[in-house]
Design a protein around this motif. Structure first.
Motif, PDB file in Angstrom:
ATOM      1  N   MET A  16       0.841  -1.169   0.000  1.00  0.00           N
ATOM      2  CA  MET A  16       0.000   0.000   0.000  1.00  0.00           C
ATOM      3  C   MET A  16       0.895   1.243   0.000  1.00  0.00           C
ATOM      4  N   ASN A  17       0.599   2.167  -0.861  1.00  0.00           N
ATOM      5  CA  ASN A  17       1.329   3.425  -0.941  1.00  0.00           C
ATOM      6  C   ASN A  17       0.493   4.546  -0.347  1.00  0.00           C
ATOM      7  N   VAL A  18       1.130   5.342   0.469  1.00  0.00           N
ATOM      8  CA  VAL A  18       0.452   6.478   1.078  1.00  0.00           C
ATOM      9  C   VAL A  18       1.170   7.749   0.642  1.00  0.00           C
ATOM     10  N   GLN A  19       0.421   8.675   0.111  1.00  0.00           N
ATOM     11  CA  GLN A  19       0.977   9.961  -0.291  1.00  0.00           C
ATOM     12  C   GLN A  19       0.862  10.933   0.878  1.00  0.00           C
ATOM     13  N   VAL A  20       1.999  11.427   1.356  1.00  0.00           N
ATOM     14  CA  VAL A  20       2.001  12.359   2.469  1.00  0.00           C
ATOM     15  C   VAL A  20       2.065  13.775   1.905  1.00  0.00           C
ATOM     16  N   GLN A  21       1.135  14.597   2.298  1.00  0.00           N
ATOM     17  CA  GLN A  21       1.106  15.986   1.844  1.00  0.00           C
ATOM     18  C   GLN A  21       1.451  16.888   3.015  1.00  0.00           C
ATOM     19  N   ARG A  22       2.426  17.752   2.801  1.00  0.00           N
ATOM     20  CA  ARG A  22       2.821  18.682   3.841  1.00  0.00           C
ATOM     21  C   ARG A  22       1.824  19.832   3.894  1.00  0.00           C
ATOM     22  N   VAL A  23       1.362  20.149   5.085  1.00  0.00           N
ATOM     23  CA  VAL A  23       0.434  21.257   5.278  1.00  0.00           C
ATOM     24  C   VAL A  23       1.251  22.508   5.595  1.00  0.00           C
ATOM     25  N   GLU A  24       1.028  23.560   4.832  1.00  0.00           N
ATOM     26  CA  GLU A  24       1.780  24.793   5.051  1.00  0.00           C
ATOM     27  C   GLU A  24       1.152  25.615   6.168  1.00  0.00           C
ATOM     28  N   THR A  25       2.006  26.167   6.995  1.00  0.00           N
ATOM     29  CA  THR A  25       1.549  27.011   8.094  1.00  0.00           C
ATOM     30  C   THR A  25       1.282  28.422   7.562  1.00  0.00           C
ATOM     31  N   PRO A  26       0.548  29.245   8.325  1.00  0.00           N
ATOM     32  CA  PRO A  26       0.359  30.641   7.909  1.00  0.00           C
ATOM     33  C   PRO A  26       1.688  31.378   7.719  1.00  0.00           C
ATOM     34  N   ALA A  27       2.677  31.092   8.545  1.00  0.00           N
ATOM     35  CA  ALA A  27       3.989  31.739   8.404  1.00  0.00           C
ATOM     36  C   ALA A  27       4.639  31.346   7.077  1.00  0.00           C
ATOM     37  N   GLU A  28       4.568  30.072   6.717  1.00  0.00           N
ATOM     38  CA  GLU A  28       5.151  29.614   5.454  1.00  0.00           C
ATOM     39  C   GLU A  28       4.422  30.230   4.260  1.00  0.00           C
ATOM     40  N   LEU A  29       3.112  30.346   4.365  1.00  0.00           N
ATOM     41  CA  LEU A  29       2.332  30.963   3.287  1.00  0.00           C
ATOM     42  C   LEU A  29       2.698  32.435   3.131  1.00  0.00           C
ATOM     43  N   LYS A  30       2.908  33.134   4.243  1.00  0.00           N
ATOM     44  CA  LYS A  30       3.292  34.546   4.170  1.00  0.00           C
ATOM     45  C   LYS A  30       4.683  34.698   3.563  1.00  0.00           C
ATOM     46  N   LEU A  31       5.608  33.822   3.931  1.00  0.00           N
ATOM     47  CA  LEU A  31       6.947  33.875   3.341  1.00  0.00           C
ATOM     48  C   LEU A  31       6.872  33.674   1.826  1.00  0.00           C
ATOM     49  N   ALA A  32       6.035  32.744   1.393  1.00  0.00           N
ATOM     50  CA  ALA A  32       5.870  32.494  -0.043  1.00  0.00           C
ATOM     51  C   ALA A  32       5.296  33.727  -0.737  1.00  0.00           C
ATOM     52  N   SER A  33       4.331  34.358  -0.098  1.00  0.00           N
ATOM     53  CA  SER A  33       3.733  35.565  -0.651  1.00  0.00           C
ATOM     54  C   SER A  33       4.753  36.703  -0.720  1.00  0.00           C
ATOM     55  N   GLN A  34       5.532  36.878   0.341  1.00  0.00           N
ATOM     56  CA  GLN A  34       6.555  37.926   0.360  1.00  0.00           C
ATOM     57  C   GLN A  34       7.602  37.687  -0.722  1.00  0.00           C
ATOM     58  N   PHE A  35       8.006  36.435  -0.888  1.00  0.00           N
ATOM     59  CA  PHE A  35       9.021  36.149  -1.907  1.00  0.00           C
ATOM     60  C   PHE A  35       8.471  36.458  -3.299  1.00  0.00           C
ATOM     61  N   ALA A  36       7.246  36.035  -3.568  1.00  0.00           N
ATOM     62  CA  ALA A  36       6.650  36.305  -4.878  1.00  0.00           C
ATOM     63  C   ALA A  36       6.555  37.803  -5.148  1.00  0.00           C
ATOM     64  N   GLU A  37       6.207  38.577  -4.120  1.00  0.00           N
ATOM     65  CA  GLU A  37       6.067  40.027  -4.274  1.00  0.00           C
ATOM     66  C   GLU A  37       7.405  40.742  -4.417  1.00  0.00           C
ATOM     67  N   ARG A  38       8.437  40.275  -3.711  1.00  0.00           N
ATOM     68  CA  ARG A  38       9.688  41.031  -3.604  1.00  0.00           C
ATOM     69  C   ARG A  38      10.834  40.537  -4.482  1.00  0.00           C
ATOM     70  N   LYS A  39      10.774  39.328  -4.992  1.00  0.00           N
ATOM     71  CA  LYS A  39      11.953  38.726  -5.625  1.00  0.00           C
ATOM     72  C   LYS A  39      12.540  39.564  -6.758  1.00  0.00           C
ATOM     73  N   ASP A  40      11.702  40.234  -7.534  1.00  0.00           N
ATOM     74  CA  ASP A  40      12.217  41.021  -8.652  1.00  0.00           C
ATOM     75  C   ASP A  40      12.717  42.397  -8.236  1.00  0.00           C
ATOM     76  N   ALA A  41      12.420  42.821  -7.002  1.00  0.00           N
ATOM     77  CA  ALA A  41      12.846  44.130  -6.526  1.00  0.00           C
ATOM     78  C   ALA A  41      14.054  44.053  -5.590  1.00  0.00           C
ATOM     79  N   LEU A  42      14.487  42.851  -5.240  1.00  0.00           N
ATOM     80  CA  LEU A  42      15.630  42.698  -4.339  1.00  0.00           C
ATOM     81  C   LEU A  42      16.925  43.109  -5.033  1.00  0.00           C
TER      82      LEU A  42
END
Length: 173
Positions: free
Chosen positions: A1-27
């Motif tokens: 039996m194969n089980v697919q484990v999905q990582r649940v992102e925390t609010p902090a991780e989601l905010k970091l992802a949002s900040q990176f998407a917003e800022r990466k081209d301006a750094l």
């Protein structure tokens, strides 16, 4: 039996992802460091914030403790005074004069570590210092680089040092 484990992102991780998407081209150095930053953030996204099941963080569960992420602030960099055998430049100046070499040094600086926190630092680094000590230099006074981050804000900085063969220096960061 194969089980697919999905990582649940925390609010902090989601905010970091949002900040990176917003800022990466301006750094600082976005054109030169963009690919390395994207790779570093992808490594972070693959594993997320460290938690107690990661051996190095078993006593410091960042995933549970980091509920929210501060916005990035303007890091103030205090560069040391020039001394014989010491060359000092800001990260922005170094990228402008020799971006490819600095990008290589930054990639080298973070190579060999398996740390999502260092991956975040590499992805967001926007201020810093490049300090090179010439071979054989005997630097009498300590070389001090200072990084100040505004209260309540996150600081994203990197320091690159190279000390030539036979040089003698005290570095304080």
């Amino acid at each position: 039996m194969n089980v697919q484990v999905q990582r649940v992102e925390t609010p902090a991780e989601l905010k970091l992802a949002s900040q990176f998407a917003e800022r990466k081209d301006a750094l600082v150095g976005a054109d030169t460091l963009g690919a390395g930053r994207a790779a570093a953030f992808a490594r972070f996204e693959a594993v997320g914030l460290p938690h107690r099941r990661v051996e190095e963080f078993k006593y410091t569960d960042m995933r549970a403790r980091l509920r929210e992420v501060a916005d990035a602030g303007e890091t103030q960099v205090t560069l040391p005074d020039a001394q014989g055998g010491v060359r000092v430049t800001s990260l922005a100046e170094a990228l402008a004069s020799d971006g490819a070499a600095i990008a290589e040094r930054i990639a080298e600086r973070f190579t060999g570590f398996d740390s999502p926190l260092l991956d975040l630092n590499e992805a967001f680094a926007s201020a810093g210092a490049v300090i090179d000590i010439a071979a054989g230099a005997n630097v009498a006074e300590p070389v001090r680089a200072g990084f100040a981050h505004p209260a309540g804000k996150r600081g994203d900085s990197v320091a690159l040092y190279s000390v030539g063969s036979g040089a003698s220096v005290t570095l304080i960061e």
